[in-house]
Design an enzyme around this catalytic site. Structure first.
Site, PDB file in Angstrom:
ATOM      1  N   ASP A 333      -0.036 -47.354   3.041  1.00  0.00           N
ATOM      2  CA  ASP A 333       0.553 -47.643   1.725  1.00  0.00           C
ATOM      3  C   ASP A 333       1.342 -48.948   1.768  1.00  0.00           C
ATOM      4  O   ASP A 333       1.317 -49.730   0.841  1.00  0.00           O
ATOM      5  CB  ASP A 333       1.440 -46.488   1.268  1.00  0.00           C
ATOM      6  CG  ASP A 333       2.534 -46.156   2.270  1.00  0.00           C
ATOM      7  OD1 ASP A 333       2.383 -46.477   3.465  1.00  0.00           O
ATOM      8  OD2 ASP A 333       3.556 -45.565   1.868  1.00  0.00           O
ATOM      9  N   ARG A 337       8.443 -50.162   5.361  1.00  0.00           N
ATOM     10  CA  ARG A 337       9.480 -49.133   5.395  1.00  0.00           C
ATOM     11  C   ARG A 337       9.092 -47.985   6.335  1.00  0.00           C
ATOM     12  O   ARG A 337       8.046 -48.039   6.989  1.00  0.00           O
ATOM     13  CB  ARG A 337       9.772 -48.622   3.982  1.00  0.00           C
ATOM     14  CG  ARG A 337       8.657 -47.850   3.363  1.00  0.00           C
ATOM     15  CD  ARG A 337       9.035 -47.421   1.941  1.00  0.00           C
ATOM     16  NE  ARG A 337       7.941 -46.742   1.294  1.00  0.00           N
ATOM     17  CZ  ARG A 337       7.633 -46.887   0.012  1.00  0.00           C
ATOM     18  NH1 ARG A 337       8.320 -47.700  -0.766  1.00  0.00           N
ATOM     19  NH2 ARG A 337       6.629 -46.208  -0.501  1.00  0.00           N
ATOM     20  N   ASP A 338       9.923 -46.973   6.372  1.00  0.00           N
ATOM     21  CA  ASP A 338       9.678 -45.844   7.285  1.00  0.00           C
ATOM     22  C   ASP A 338       8.579 -44.937   6.734  1.00  0.00           C
ATOM     23  O   ASP A 338       8.782 -43.748   6.537  1.00  0.00           O
ATOM     24  CB  ASP A 338      10.974 -45.050   7.489  1.00  0.00           C
ATOM     25  CG  ASP A 338      11.580 -44.602   6.166  1.00  0.00           C
ATOM     26  OD1 ASP A 338      11.034 -44.958   5.102  1.00  0.00           O
ATOM     27  OD2 ASP A 338      12.600 -43.893   6.193  1.00  0.00           O
ATOM     28  N   GLU A 339       7.429 -45.534   6.481  1.00  0.00           N
ATOM     29  CA  GLU A 339       6.318 -44.790   5.909  1.00  0.00           C
ATOM     30  C   GLU A 339       5.032 -45.247   6.590  1.00  0.00           C
ATOM     31  O   GLU A 339       4.621 -44.664   7.570  1.00  0.00           O
ATOM     32  CB  GLU A 339       6.275 -44.996   4.395  1.00  0.00           C
ATOM     33  CG  GLU A 339       5.468 -43.944   3.708  1.00  0.00           C
ATOM     34  CD  GLU A 339       5.960 -43.607   2.301  1.00  0.00           C
ATOM     35  OE1 GLU A 339       5.319 -42.784   1.690  1.00  0.00           O
ATOM     36  OE2 GLU A 339       6.960 -44.167   1.820  1.00  0.00           O
ATOM     37  N   ASP A 346      -3.722 -44.191  -2.423  1.00  0.00           N
ATOM     38  CA  ASP A 346      -3.698 -45.648  -2.383  1.00  0.00           C
ATOM     39  C   ASP A 346      -5.047 -46.181  -1.913  1.00  0.00           C
ATOM     40  O   ASP A 346      -5.613 -47.116  -2.484  1.00  0.00           O
ATOM     41  CB  ASP A 346      -2.589 -46.141  -1.440  1.00  0.00           C
ATOM     42  CG  ASP A 346      -1.230 -45.534  -1.775  1.00  0.00           C
ATOM     43  OD1 ASP A 346      -1.172 -44.308  -1.994  1.00  0.00           O
ATOM     44  OD2 ASP A 346      -0.238 -46.273  -1.818  1.00  0.00           O
ATOM     45  N   TRP A 398      -5.739 -38.254  -4.921  1.00  0.00           N
ATOM     46  CA  TRP A 398      -5.496 -38.569  -3.504  1.00  0.00           C
ATOM     47  C   TRP A 398      -6.655 -37.969  -2.693  1.00  0.00           C
ATOM     48  O   TRP A 398      -7.388 -38.679  -2.027  1.00  0.00           O
ATOM     49  CB  TRP A 398      -4.136 -38.009  -3.071  1.00  0.00           C
ATOM     50  CG  TRP A 398      -3.002 -38.973  -3.293  1.00  0.00           C
ATOM     51  CD1 TRP A 398      -2.261 -39.573  -2.321  1.00  0.00           C
ATOM     52  CD2 TRP A 398      -2.492 -39.479  -4.544  1.00  0.00           C
ATOM     53  NE1 TRP A 398      -1.333 -40.424  -2.891  1.00  0.00           N
ATOM     54  CE2 TRP A 398      -1.446 -40.389  -4.239  1.00  0.00           C
ATOM     55  CE3 TRP A 398      -2.805 -39.285  -5.889  1.00  0.00           C
ATOM     56  CZ2 TRP A 398      -0.733 -41.069  -5.227  1.00  0.00           C
ATOM     57  CZ3 TRP A 398      -2.098 -39.957  -6.864  1.00  0.00           C
ATOM     58  CH2 TRP A 398      -1.081 -40.837  -6.533  1.00  0.00           C
ATOM     59  N   GLU A 607       4.589 -52.557  -5.152  1.00  0.00           N
ATOM     60  CA  GLU A 607       4.410 -51.128  -5.428  1.00  0.00           C
ATOM     61  C   GLU A 607       4.720 -50.813  -6.893  1.00  0.00           C
ATOM     62  O   GLU A 607       4.015 -50.056  -7.541  1.00  0.00           O
ATOM     63  CB  GLU A 607       5.356 -50.329  -4.517  1.00  0.00           C
ATOM     64  CG  GLU A 607       5.307 -48.825  -4.722  1.00  0.00           C
ATOM     65  CD  GLU A 607       6.173 -48.084  -3.710  1.00  0.00           C
ATOM     66  OE1 GLU A 607       7.134 -48.699  -3.193  1.00  0.00           O
ATOM     67  OE2 GLU A 607       5.883 -46.909  -3.440  1.00  0.00           O
ATOM     68  N   HIS A 628       2.211 -53.254  -1.429  1.00  0.00           N
ATOM     69  CA  HIS A 628       1.461 -52.030  -1.701  1.00  0.00           C
ATOM     70  C   HIS A 628       0.189 -52.456  -2.438  1.00  0.00           C
ATOM     71  O   HIS A 628       0.267 -53.006  -3.518  1.00  0.00           O
ATOM     72  CB  HIS A 628       2.291 -51.166  -2.660  1.00  0.00           C
ATOM     73  CG  HIS A 628       2.784 -49.893  -2.084  1.00  0.00           C
ATOM     74  ND1 HIS A 628       3.697 -49.841  -1.065  1.00  0.00           N
ATOM     75  CD2 HIS A 628       2.528 -48.595  -2.419  1.00  0.00           C
ATOM     76  CE1 HIS A 628       3.969 -48.562  -0.796  1.00  0.00           C
ATOM     77  NE2 HIS A 628       3.262 -47.795  -1.589  1.00  0.00           N
TER      78      HIS A 628
HETATM   79  C1  BGC Z   1       3.703 -43.961  -1.056  1.00  0.00           C
HETATM   80  C2  BGC Z   1       2.635 -44.070  -2.073  1.00  0.00           C
HETATM   81  C3  BGC Z   1       1.928 -42.761  -2.086  1.00  0.00           C
HETATM   82  C4  BGC Z   1       2.940 -41.820  -2.646  1.00  0.00           C
HETATM   83  C5  BGC Z   1       2.468 -40.474  -2.990  1.00  0.00           C
HETATM   84  C6  BGC Z   1       4.677 -42.973  -1.560  1.00  0.00           C
HETATM   85  O1  BGC Z   1       5.776 -42.807  -0.788  1.00  0.00           O
HETATM   86  O2  BGC Z   1       4.257 -45.165  -0.727  1.00  0.00           O
HETATM   87  O3  BGC Z   1       1.972 -45.216  -2.184  1.00  0.00           O
HETATM   88  O4  BGC Z   1       0.701 -42.693  -2.647  1.00  0.00           O
HETATM   89  O5  BGC Z   1       4.095 -41.763  -1.867  1.00  0.00           O
HETATM   90  O6  BGC Z   1       2.978 -40.185  -4.153  1.00  0.00           O
END
Ligand code: BGC
Length: 720
Positions: A333, A337-339, A346, A398, A607, A628
């Site tokens: 995504d 960040r912490d993701e 996405d 998704w 984003e 994003h």
């Molecule tokens: C992500 C998104 C993802 C979403 C789900 C987020 O934290 O960055 O791009 O699809 O969560 O809702």
């Protein structure tokens, strides 16, 4: 191949320090070929006699580790001498880093490596060196490394021998698979554009481009000097360094110098950044001491677009960058960040654009392998793959990545195998929706909108969201039922291509469509109109298109759509008589719009439509990435509608093409080209006064459609 080798670990716990596993190897005969195979529970860098083996950054890559862990095989014939030291340094990476900490099913206990060197001599004999307890272990100078948090490297540290490696039988060899994806490599090297002191008094360097990767340092310093670097994507409204949007990701680099000249770049981490702040640094540094290095999966570029609008060109370039920055072994995504998770939604909305931009066949095929591996018994798929957060839900739009991406691969590359290997999983996803629904022939669920995390993400980040919410107002049941129809339709087409009997699903699809039409008789949001049009769920396309057009025009030619509606918005207009409005949206410069971001200095895709507001303030820190790719999905409309280059379903992979450009005077011109397996397709048009001049080149049989008129042509260049 790994046959007899063992997983080996450090004999003692060395905490955060990265261990090095080494083996002395003597060669006494002439080598014909030497191949080294390696994997690790973490990320590794192998060195033979001070030279790095291969150029894979963050090997062995990111997969669903519980069932799939890649190994790589390198030809090291030319690297071996009579006496050699093979060493493998191990970082935590994704496997044991903070990113996957939640996933207790991954065996994260000890870092381990496994390797096998097979030497074939010119006399025909072979010899294998395997990882076992004859390897020695020492500490490295990497004191800390983590994908989210960065790296600490002490160039002045003495390394320490820790004794012999121990064989680690707790890690399975059954999950090992050969490399499937593209390798992640160092790509662009970017020199900084400026160094300045912010109003807060901090020293900041601007690289002019938001990238994913790291900074390499080359400077002369004293022993013990420290360089501490923080990373950021943007500056705040008054020009201060700002990275609160990284949330808990520390993204910090610390380098402790030994005396003299030193060259350093991180080993086992990466950052999403355009700016760096020098938190600590010798006084005399200059721009020359720093280079930013982009890393991403090594995909071949295939798509090119140039238009008459500099701003649209910039939007295209920003989208390419967001793809590169987020195609780091899996489609993420965001890179900062912490993701940095493989969010399916996405990837689903961006896949078509991605496949035009680059050859992503290998890249996506590997990730689809992970997706299949993570599919649950009941056919549902987790919202992120790998599912490090152990999400138990499965959201519409998704989960549909499971059908949409294989189908896009097939359309663009024409390889039936992409459908064959995924067909069963695609079918199970459709069956899951059937079984999960409250109502027959729809995908409905009980209203759970009071829950913080409900089943579906809805039209994520749409602008018709109630205040404080991330979800647009288009009802979940509408979106889910529309995607149920869409995925079922894809499944039928895929099944037919590979010779499956699909009559049962054709019947199902007819029922879904008719039930949808009976249930959802009116539309009240832009996204509802878009889905009804694009997925063929309305009997009165003209009326729905007019409604959508009216909604947009009365909103000042502005969109309100989120992740779900935006990718198809321009198609829903241009395919139904409102190309002008599609262009008005594309060329809109006020908020919200694609060019609004460009006008606000974006170098990647944001984003949020309002990532930076007109007054310079930010959307809240908890969900505000400037990298994003989801909204970059508009780019496939540029390729396939504005430029008009489309694959033909029955003759996919561009064995045949449709080229149906949609011109607009405000854009002035476009020049699109796409490298396919059969050659390069080009579609260009420009205005001379009110006259449109087309130049179209096709290497294959094509149907060129100009002003509604079809021209069947063989390969060649055509002017209209
Ligand atoms: C992500 C998104 C993802 C979403 C789900 C987020 O934290 O960055 O791009 O699809 O969560 O809702």
């Amino acid at each position: 191949m790994i046959t007899n080798s063992n997983w080996i670990s450090s004999p003692v716990d060395i905490g955060e320090v990265c261990p090095i596993f080494s083996k002395d190897i003597k060669v006494s005969k002439q080598i014909k070929k030497a191949e080294l195979t390696i994997s690790a529970t973490g990320v590794y860098e192998a060195i033979i006699n001070d030279k790095r083996v291969g150029n894979f950054i963050l090997a062995p890559g990111l997969t669903s580790y519980k069932t799939r862990l890649q190994y790589q095989t390198y030809d090291v014939t030319d690297m071996l001498e009579d006496e050699n030291v093979l060493s493998i340094c191990l970082g935590k990476g994704w496997y044991r880093g903070r990113i996957s900490a939640n996933d207790k099913e991954i065996n994260r206990t000890d870092g381990a490596v496994i390797a096998e060197l097979v030497i074939t001599y010119t006399d025909g004999s072979t010899e294998s060196v395997i990882t076992d307890n004859s390897w020695s272990v020492s500490t490295s100078r990497i004191l800390f490394s983590d994908i989210y948090d960065g790296e600490t490297y002490d160039a002045s540290a003495e390394t320490k021998e820790l004794g012999n490696a121990v064989i680690n039988n707790s890690i399975s060899k059954l999950t090992l698979i050969p490399q499937e994806g593209e390798i992640v490599k160092e790509q662009e090297k970017i020199k900084p554009v400026s160094m300045f002191i912010t109003p807060k008094g901090e020293r900041v360097i601007d690289f002019g481009q938001n990238i994913a990767g790291y900074v390499s340092i080359d400077l002369t310093a004293n022993k013990g000097d420290k360089i501490v670097i923080s990373h950021a994507e943007v500056l705040d409204s008054v020009g201060n360094f700002y990275n609160e949007n990284y949330r808990s990701a520390k993204s910090r680099l610390e380098y402790i110098c030994r005396g003299g000249r030193q060259v350093y770049k991180p080993h086992f981490t990466y950052f999403g950044f355009r700016y760096i702040r020098l938190d600590e640094c010798p006084e005399n540094v200059s721009l020359d001491n720093f280079t930013a290095i982009a890393i991403y999966s090594d995909m071949k570029r295939t798509g090119y677009i140039e238009t008459g609008s500099k701003k649209v060109n910039k939007l295209f370039e920003n989208t390419l960058w967001s793809q590169k920055d987020n195609f780091i072994d899996i489609p993420t995504d965001c890179p900062q960040r912490d993701e940095r998770m493989g969010w399916l939604g996405d990837a689903q909305v961006f896949a078509k654009t991605a496949i035009y931009n680059y050859n992503t066949k290998k890249f996506f095929s590997k990730w689809l392998g992970d997706l299949r591996a993570e599919q649950r018994e009941n056919g549902s798929v987790p919202d992120t793959v790998p599912n490090f957060w152990l999400l138990s839900r499965s959201s519409t739009a998704w989960g549909d990545a499971m059908t949409v991406i294989p189908w896009q691969l097939y359309l663009m590359y024409g390889d039936k195998k992409d459908l064959e290997v995924n067909f069963d999983a695609m079918k199970r996803w459709v069956d899951f929706m059937t079984n999960d629904s409250l109502d027959k022939y729809l995908w409905t669920c009980a209203d759970d909108s009071d829950k913080m995390w409900r089943k579906h993400y809805g039209d994520w980040l749409a602008l018709d969201a109630p205040s404080g919410s991330y979800r647009g107002i288009t009802p979940d049941n509408f979106i889910a039922s529309a995607f149920y129809a869409y995925s079922t339709d894809i499944l039928i087409k895929a099944g037919k291509v590979i010779g499956k009997g699909m009559s049962e699903y054709e019947e199902l699809h007819r029922n879904i469509v008719s039930t949808f039409k009976k249930t959802f008789t009116e539309y009240s949001t832009q996204t509802e109109c878009v889905l009804a049009l694009y997925f063929n769920l309305t009997d009165d396309k003209a009326k729905t298109a007019k409604q959508l057009n009216d909604m947009i025009v009365s909103n000042g030619n502005k969109l309100k759509t989120g992740f779900v509606g935006t990718p198809y918005l321009l198609y829903a207009l241009s395919e139904n008589g409102y190309a002008q409005t599609a262009y008005s949206l594309l060329l809109q410069e006020g908020y919200p719009s694609w060019l609004y971001e460009v006008n606000h200095g974006a170098t990647t895709v944001w984003e949020h439509w309002d990532g930076i507001r007109d007054d310079g303030t930010f959307w809240s820190t908890d969900m505000n990435s400037y990298n994003h790719y989801a909204y970059g999905s508009v780019v496939d409309w540029l390729y396939s509608a504005a430029g008009g280059i489309k694959p033909v379903e029955q003759n996919s992979g561009f064995k045949e093409a449709v080229i149906a450009p949609v011109p607009d005077k405000r854009l002035g011109s476009i020049n699109v080209s796409l490298d396919t397996a059969y050659g390069t397709i080009k579609s260009a048009w420009h205005y001379e006064g009110d006259k449109v001049c087309y130049e179209i080149t096709t290497p294959v049989k094509a149907t060129i459609i100009i002003n509604g008129e079809e021209h069947l042509v063989v390969s060649g260049t055509y002017y209209f």
